[in-house]
Design a protein around this motif. Sequence first.
Motif, PDB file in Angstrom:
ATOM      1  N   ALA A  57       0.822  -1.215   0.000  1.00 59.47           N
ATOM      2  CA  ALA A  57       0.000   0.000   0.000  1.00 59.47           C
ATOM      3  C   ALA A  57       0.848   1.254   0.000  1.00 59.47           C
ATOM      4  CB  ALA A  57      -0.929  -0.008   1.220  1.00 59.47           C
ATOM      5  N   ASP A  58       2.028   1.204   0.607  1.00 61.57           N
ATOM      6  CA  ASP A  58       2.892   2.384   0.675  1.00 61.57           C
ATOM      7  C   ASP A  58       3.322   2.822  -0.722  1.00 61.57           C
ATOM      8  OD1 ASP A  58       4.677   4.066   2.697  1.00 61.57           O
ATOM      9  OD2 ASP A  58       5.964   3.504   1.014  1.00 61.57           O
ATOM     10  N   PHE A  59       3.865   1.896  -1.501  1.00 60.07           N
ATOM     11  CA  PHE A  59       4.301   2.242  -2.852  1.00 60.07           C
ATOM     12  C   PHE A  59       3.118   2.592  -3.738  1.00 60.07           C
ATOM     13  CE2 PHE A  59       5.061   1.150  -7.289  1.00 60.07           C
ATOM     14  CZ  PHE A  59       6.155   1.956  -7.563  1.00 60.07           C
ATOM     15  N   THR A  60       2.022   1.854  -3.612  1.00 60.43           N
ATOM     16  CA  THR A  60       0.849   2.124  -4.438  1.00 60.43           C
ATOM     17  C   THR A  60       0.316   3.529  -4.188  1.00 60.43           C
ATOM     18  OG1 THR A  60       0.264  -0.226  -4.410  1.00 60.43           O
ATOM     19  CG2 THR A  60      -1.463   1.323  -5.068  1.00 60.43           C
ATOM     20  N   ALA A  61       0.343   3.977  -2.937  1.00 60.09           N
ATOM     21  CA  ALA A  61      -0.090   5.342  -2.629  1.00 60.09           C
ATOM     22  C   ALA A  61       0.794   6.363  -3.332  1.00 60.09           C
ATOM     23  CB  ALA A  61      -0.077   5.568  -1.120  1.00 60.09           C
ATOM     24  N   HIS A  62       2.111   6.131  -3.329  1.00 60.16           N
ATOM     25  CA  HIS A  62       3.023   7.030  -4.055  1.00 60.16           C
ATOM     26  C   HIS A  62       2.688   7.047  -5.548  1.00 60.16           C
ATOM     27  CE1 HIS A  62       5.760   8.233  -0.899  1.00 60.16           C
ATOM     28  NE2 HIS A  62       6.056   7.004  -0.579  1.00 60.16           N
ATOM     29  N   ALA A  63       2.507   5.853  -6.104  1.00 59.53           N
ATOM     30  CA  ALA A  63       2.270   5.747  -7.546  1.00 59.53           C
ATOM     31  C   ALA A  63       0.973   6.429  -7.950  1.00 59.53           C
ATOM     32  CB  ALA A  63       2.255   4.275  -7.965  1.00 59.53           C
TER      33      ALA A  63
ATOM     34  N   TYR B  65      -8.308   4.826 -13.853  1.00 56.26           N
ATOM     35  CA  TYR B  65      -6.960   4.348 -13.556  1.00 56.26           C
ATOM     36  C   TYR B  65      -6.875   3.801 -12.135  1.00 56.26           C
ATOM     37  CZ  TYR B  65      -1.993   4.742 -12.331  1.00 56.26           C
ATOM     38  OH  TYR B  65      -0.723   4.499 -11.875  1.00 56.26           O
ATOM     39  N   VAL B  66      -7.420   4.556 -11.178  1.00 53.83           N
ATOM     40  CA  VAL B  66      -7.377   4.114  -9.783  1.00 53.83           C
ATOM     41  C   VAL B  66      -8.129   2.794  -9.619  1.00 53.83           C
ATOM     42  CG1 VAL B  66      -7.985   4.703  -7.397  1.00 53.83           C
ATOM     43  CG2 VAL B  66      -7.141   6.487  -8.946  1.00 53.83           C
ATOM     44  N   THR B  67      -9.290   2.686 -10.240  1.00 55.09           N
ATOM     45  CA  THR B  67     -10.074   1.452 -10.124  1.00 55.09           C
ATOM     46  C   THR B  67      -9.330   0.252 -10.703  1.00 55.09           C
ATOM     47  OG1 THR B  67     -12.154   2.688 -10.176  1.00 55.09           O
ATOM     48  CG2 THR B  67     -12.262   0.351 -10.727  1.00 55.09           C
ATOM     49  N   ARG B  68      -8.606   0.476 -11.814  1.00 55.29           N
ATOM     50  CA  ARG B  68      -7.824  -0.631 -12.389  1.00 55.29           C
ATOM     51  C   ARG B  68      -6.706  -1.071 -11.443  1.00 55.29           C
ATOM     52  NH1 ARG B  68      -8.759   2.466 -17.006  1.00 55.29           N
ATOM     53  NH2 ARG B  68      -6.717   3.474 -16.915  1.00 55.29           N
ATOM     54  N   VAL B  69      -6.180  -0.141 -10.663  1.00 52.81           N
ATOM     55  CA  VAL B  69      -5.097  -0.475  -9.736  1.00 52.81           C
ATOM     56  C   VAL B  69      -5.623  -1.153  -8.477  1.00 52.81           C
ATOM     57  CG1 VAL B  69      -3.281   0.483  -8.249  1.00 52.81           C
ATOM     58  CG2 VAL B  69      -3.570   1.343 -10.583  1.00 52.81           C
TER      59      VAL B  69
ATOM     60  N   ASP C 141     -11.428 -10.488  -3.914  1.00 52.54           N
ATOM     61  CA  ASP C 141     -10.144 -10.881  -3.336  1.00 52.54           C
ATOM     62  C   ASP C 141      -9.101  -9.813  -3.496  1.00 52.54           C
ATOM     63  OD1 ASP C 141     -11.170 -13.297  -2.576  1.00 52.54           O
ATOM     64  OD2 ASP C 141     -10.616 -14.290  -4.444  1.00 52.54           O
ATOM     65  N   GLY C 142      -9.316  -8.844  -4.375  1.00 56.07           N
ATOM     66  CA  GLY C 142      -8.336  -7.784  -4.589  1.00 56.07           C
ATOM     67  C   GLY C 142      -8.034  -7.636  -6.065  1.00 56.07           C
ATOM     68  N   PRO C 143      -7.105  -6.697  -6.401  1.00 58.41           N
ATOM     69  CA  PRO C 143      -6.820  -6.415  -7.807  1.00 58.41           C
ATOM     70  C   PRO C 143      -6.349  -7.637  -8.576  1.00 58.41           C
ATOM     71  CG  PRO C 143      -5.895  -4.746  -6.361  1.00 58.41           C
ATOM     72  CD  PRO C 143      -6.409  -5.842  -5.486  1.00 58.41           C
ATOM     73  N   ASP C 144      -5.625  -8.564  -7.907  1.00 57.07           N
ATOM     74  CA  ASP C 144      -5.079  -9.700  -8.640  1.00 57.07           C
ATOM     75  C   ASP C 144      -6.142 -10.712  -9.037  1.00 57.07           C
ATOM     76  OD1 ASP C 144      -2.618  -8.596  -8.385  1.00 57.07           O
ATOM     77  OD2 ASP C 144      -2.066  -9.729  -6.588  1.00 57.07           O
TER      78      ASP C 144
END
Length: 209
Positions: free
Chosen positions: A150-156, A187-191, A204-207
């Motif tokens: 979540a840390d990196f995803t927030a930056h991205a 874009y956010v929804t795809r992530v 289950d999540g994005p994956d």
Amino acid sequence: MPEPERKPRKDAARNRQAVLEAADALFARSEGPEEPTTADIAAAAGVGKGTLFRAFGDRAGLLRALYEARLEPVREAVEAGPPPLGPATPPQERAVAVLDAVLCFKLDNRRLALALEESGTGSPYQAGHYARWHALLRSVLERIPGLADADFTAHALLAATRADLVERLAGREDAQRDRLRAQLAGYVTRVVGPPPAPDGPAPDGPDSR
């Protein structure tokens, strides 16, 4: 407390507010991040440059103070407001809403946001408000099942709202506000993945898509 001690503080508060109001008005009419100058702002506020520097330290300090004053109502709404911003909203929807709020704020304050992010180090990541947005978004993302790091995803995700990118899209490429908001939401929804279906199990999540 004796009047001689109260009056300077009262004058300083009044001067500070006058400088903020003058800067606010001038930035609304500015043509670029280098405008207005501290001399322009001091003259419009009816104070000397020394008064401005005593109150804010330098131009970057003034930009930060003005930015924070404009941003505070938005941040309060995002941190505790009603749906879709409030904490009770599903985290996938809230992530979209948080980033939409950041984008709209930067669209409404393009010159100021660009000036602040270009001041000093030239990096938005050094600005105090960035750390708060990142911490808030990370806390939202941490509630999404299956979303790793979540840390990196927030930056991205926050990188998609950089002031220089917003200026590029809205200014040079003349992208319309509604289109930018829709593109960012997609874009956010795809992530992060879609929110859980009403009355159904959480995905289950994005994956899992």
